[in-house]
Write a protein that holds these residues in place. Sequence first.
Motif, PDB file in Angstrom:
ATOM      1  N   ARG A 104       2.633 -11.009  -4.034  1.00  0.00           N
ATOM      2  CA  ARG A 104       2.468 -10.238  -5.280  1.00  0.00           C
ATOM      3  C   ARG A 104       1.116  -9.547  -5.215  1.00  0.00           C
ATOM      4  O   ARG A 104       0.086 -10.188  -4.989  1.00  0.00           O
ATOM      5  N   GLY A 105       1.138  -8.235  -5.404  1.00  0.00           N
ATOM      6  CA  GLY A 105      -0.087  -7.454  -5.368  1.00  0.00           C
ATOM      7  C   GLY A 105      -0.336  -6.734  -6.676  1.00  0.00           C
ATOM      8  O   GLY A 105       0.605  -6.343  -7.366  1.00  0.00           O
ATOM      9  N   VAL A 151      -5.391   1.584  -4.666  1.00  0.00           N
ATOM     10  CA  VAL A 151      -5.862   0.500  -3.811  1.00  0.00           C
ATOM     11  C   VAL A 151      -5.458  -0.840  -4.412  1.00  0.00           C
ATOM     12  O   VAL A 151      -5.091  -0.928  -5.582  1.00  0.00           O
ATOM     13  N   ALA A 152      -5.564  -1.871  -3.602  1.00  0.00           N
ATOM     14  CA  ALA A 152      -5.281  -3.216  -4.086  1.00  0.00           C
ATOM     15  C   ALA A 152      -6.466  -3.745  -4.879  1.00  0.00           C
ATOM     16  O   ALA A 152      -7.615  -3.559  -4.486  1.00  0.00           O
ATOM     17  N   SER A 153      -6.165  -4.402  -5.991  1.00  0.00           N
ATOM     18  CA  SER A 153      -7.220  -5.115  -6.705  1.00  0.00           C
ATOM     19  C   SER A 153      -7.092  -6.614  -6.454  1.00  0.00           C
ATOM     20  O   SER A 153      -8.062  -7.347  -6.603  1.00  0.00           O
ATOM     21  N   ALA A 165       0.830  -1.210   0.000  1.00  0.00           N
ATOM     22  CA  ALA A 165       0.000   0.000   0.000  1.00  0.00           C
ATOM     23  C   ALA A 165       0.861   1.257   0.000  1.00  0.00           C
ATOM     24  O   ALA A 165       0.578   2.218  -0.725  1.00  0.00           O
ATOM     25  N   CYS A 166       1.917   1.260   0.796  1.00  0.00           N
ATOM     26  CA  CYS A 166       2.798   2.436   0.849  1.00  0.00           C
ATOM     27  C   CYS A 166       3.514   2.648  -0.483  1.00  0.00           C
ATOM     28  O   CYS A 166       3.606   3.772  -0.971  1.00  0.00           O
ATOM     29  N   GLY A 207      -1.323   1.899 -17.506  1.00  0.00           N
ATOM     30  CA  GLY A 207      -2.606   2.573 -17.324  1.00  0.00           C
ATOM     31  C   GLY A 207      -2.776   2.945 -15.865  1.00  0.00           C
ATOM     32  O   GLY A 207      -1.911   3.562 -15.264  1.00  0.00           O
ATOM     33  N   ARG A 208      -3.899   2.544 -15.290  1.00  0.00           N
ATOM     34  CA  ARG A 208      -4.157   2.818 -13.865  1.00  0.00           C
ATOM     35  C   ARG A 208      -3.846   1.608 -12.993  1.00  0.00           C
ATOM     36  O   ARG A 208      -4.276   1.538 -11.853  1.00  0.00           O
TER      37      ARG A 208
END
Length: 136
Positions: free
Chosen positions: A123-124, A74-76, A63-64, A103-104
Amino acid sequence: MADLQAVHAMMAADEASRALGIELVDCDDERATTRMTVRPDMVNGHGMAHGGMIFTVADTAFACACNAAGPVTVASSGDIVFVSPARAGEVLVAEAVQRVGFGRQGVYDVTVRSGERVVAEFRGRSHRMATPERGV
């Protein structure tokens, strides 16, 4: 350029991380390091750090790192592989780094260690939220 003020504000409002004693150690563009000491109330019935605790210290580093570059991100999704157990009293250090941004979205890898020993690999996948002023 890293938006460290936004990351510090996010961490200041993060009650879950604070309750677990997770600290932000370092943060820069698309990378961050967090630390947490495994307390006795964080172990499972086998005397090992609960997987959810390991996931959380990794997720906080993620997150940081995601939010260091700008708009709210945010995390998907997130996946973790537990490599070796951690026990009460051990200090876990999670180092997150962006692998690719498109992209985003972004993909980040986080290694959680106790000393030199790898405890987990996380892995995020991130998603940058749309902002009205940017129209994205």
